[in-house]
Design a protein around this motif. Structure first.
Motif, mmCIF file in Angstrom:
data_model
loop_
_atom_site.group_PDB
_atom_site.id
_atom_site.type_symbol
_atom_site.label_atom_id
_atom_site.label_comp_id
_atom_site.label_asym_id
_atom_site.label_seq_id
_atom_site.Cartn_x
_atom_site.Cartn_y
_atom_site.Cartn_z
ATOM 1 N N ARG A 35 0.860 -1.180 0.000
ATOM 2 C CA ARG A 35 0.000 0.000 0.000
ATOM 3 C C ARG A 35 0.896 1.229 0.000
ATOM 4 O O ARG A 35 1.837 1.319 0.784
ATOM 5 N N VAL A 64 -5.757 4.664 9.905
ATOM 6 C CA VAL A 64 -4.918 3.497 9.598
ATOM 7 C C VAL A 64 -5.123 2.419 10.657
ATOM 8 O O VAL A 64 -5.285 1.237 10.330
ATOM 9 N N GLN A 68 -6.436 -1.228 9.663
ATOM 10 C CA GLN A 68 -5.435 -2.305 9.668
ATOM 11 C C GLN A 68 -5.301 -3.022 11.004
ATOM 12 O O GLN A 68 -4.569 -4.004 11.101
ATOM 13 N N TYR A 70 -3.868 -1.944 13.868
ATOM 14 C CA TYR A 70 -2.634 -1.711 14.614
ATOM 15 C C TYR A 70 -2.951 -1.302 16.046
ATOM 16 O O TYR A 70 -3.939 -0.627 16.308
ATOM 17 N N ASP A 106 3.328 -6.565 9.078
ATOM 18 C CA ASP A 106 3.484 -5.537 8.055
ATOM 19 C C ASP A 106 4.424 -4.462 8.597
ATOM 20 O O ASP A 106 4.539 -4.277 9.808
ATOM 21 N N GLU A 107 5.100 -3.763 7.691
ATOM 22 C CA GLU A 107 5.936 -2.637 8.101
ATOM 23 C C GLU A 107 5.345 -1.384 7.462
ATOM 24 O O GLU A 107 5.557 -1.112 6.290
ATOM 25 N N ASP A 108 4.572 -0.648 8.241
ATOM 26 C CA ASP A 108 3.934 0.580 7.772
ATOM 27 C C ASP A 108 4.716 1.775 8.298
ATOM 28 O O ASP A 108 5.020 1.836 9.494
ATOM 29 N N ARG A 109 4.998 2.719 7.382
ATOM 30 C CA ARG A 109 5.745 3.911 7.762
ATOM 31 C C ARG A 109 5.136 5.128 7.078
ATOM 32 O O ARG A 109 4.778 5.082 5.898
ATOM 33 N N VAL A 136 3.405 7.526 2.646
ATOM 34 C CA VAL A 136 3.071 6.449 3.576
ATOM 35 C C VAL A 136 3.143 5.147 2.780
ATOM 36 O O VAL A 136 2.642 5.064 1.662
ATOM 37 N N ILE A 137 3.842 4.170 3.338
ATOM 38 C CA ILE A 137 4.057 2.897 2.653
ATOM 39 C C ILE A 137 3.816 1.759 3.631
ATOM 40 O O ILE A 137 4.122 1.878 4.818
ATOM 41 N N SER A 138 3.263 0.674 3.119
ATOM 42 C CA SER A 138 3.074 -0.530 3.919
ATOM 43 C C SER A 138 3.715 -1.693 3.190
ATOM 44 O O SER A 138 3.279 -2.082 2.101
ATOM 45 N N ARG A 159 5.591 4.891 12.859
ATOM 46 C CA ARG A 159 5.596 3.443 12.630
ATOM 47 C C ARG A 159 4.367 2.809 13.273
ATOM 48 O O ARG A 159 3.948 3.245 14.338
#
Length: 191
Positions: A35, A64, A68, A70, A106-109, A136-138, A159
């Protein structure tokens, strides 16, 4: 501006794709389960605290988390300094993330300030996503990747995690990260 560079994993010299077009970036990353989007930047002080960053982006972060699931959100900030401790800390952090790894989560930033490059190794290709402020990237769980923050890192990043363990890397032992263009080389690509 965000830059996507894609190589065959066996040929680090010739990109098959290099683009700054947001629609193309999204179209290339989406089939990988990545994403990618942009948030409107908010005004932050020179050295914002974690609480200040989280408060500024509360609406986006809440969305988010709701979408998701989190449960833990934190902020990582690093800024250049003439203090000798900065150089040592930056070099140690950079080296850790430069090693290819995966996560069970997942690594969302989100980049509230500065930039960094996520390199994703998927289906015989290396996708370098040079993220800048507002991106923003996942990266999906179990995606083999590495991250380069450059030789003089500067960023404020939000994060997201599904559990309280936070960032846990499962390192592959591969040296592939040493073969591809670095953050500094990609930062020099003309806009």
């Amino acid at each position: 501006m965000t830059l996507l560079t894609v190589w065959d994993e066996t040929d680090e010299t010739t990109p098959t794709i290099q683009t700054r077009d947001a629609a193309t970036i999204g179209a290339v990353l989406s089939p990988l389960g990545v994403r990618f989007g942009r948030w409107e930047l908010k005004e932050l002080g020179e050295n914002p605290t974690q609480d200040e960053v989280l408060a500024a982006y509360k609406t986006e972060i809440d969305a988010v988390n709701a979408a998701q699931g989190y449960t833990l959100v934190d902020v990582v900030a690093i800024a250049p300094s003439e203090d000798p401790a900065y150089a040592e800390t930056a070099a140690t952090a950079r080296q850790k993330f430069l090693s290819e790894h995966q996560h069970d989560d997942d690594e969302d930033r989100f980049f509230a300030r500065g930039s960094g490059v996520f390199y994703l190794r998927v289906a015989g290709k290396v996708h370098a996503v040079f993220c800048e402020a507002g991106d923003v990237i996942s990266v999906p769980a179990n995606t083999t990747h590495w991250f380069d923050m450059g030789t003089r890192p500067e960023y404020v990043s939000v994060r997201f995690f599904h559990d309280d363990d936070g960032w846990v890397g499962n390192f592959t032992g591969s040296d592939i990260a040493t073969k591809f263009a670095t953050y500094d080389e990609l930062a020099a690509v003309p806009a």
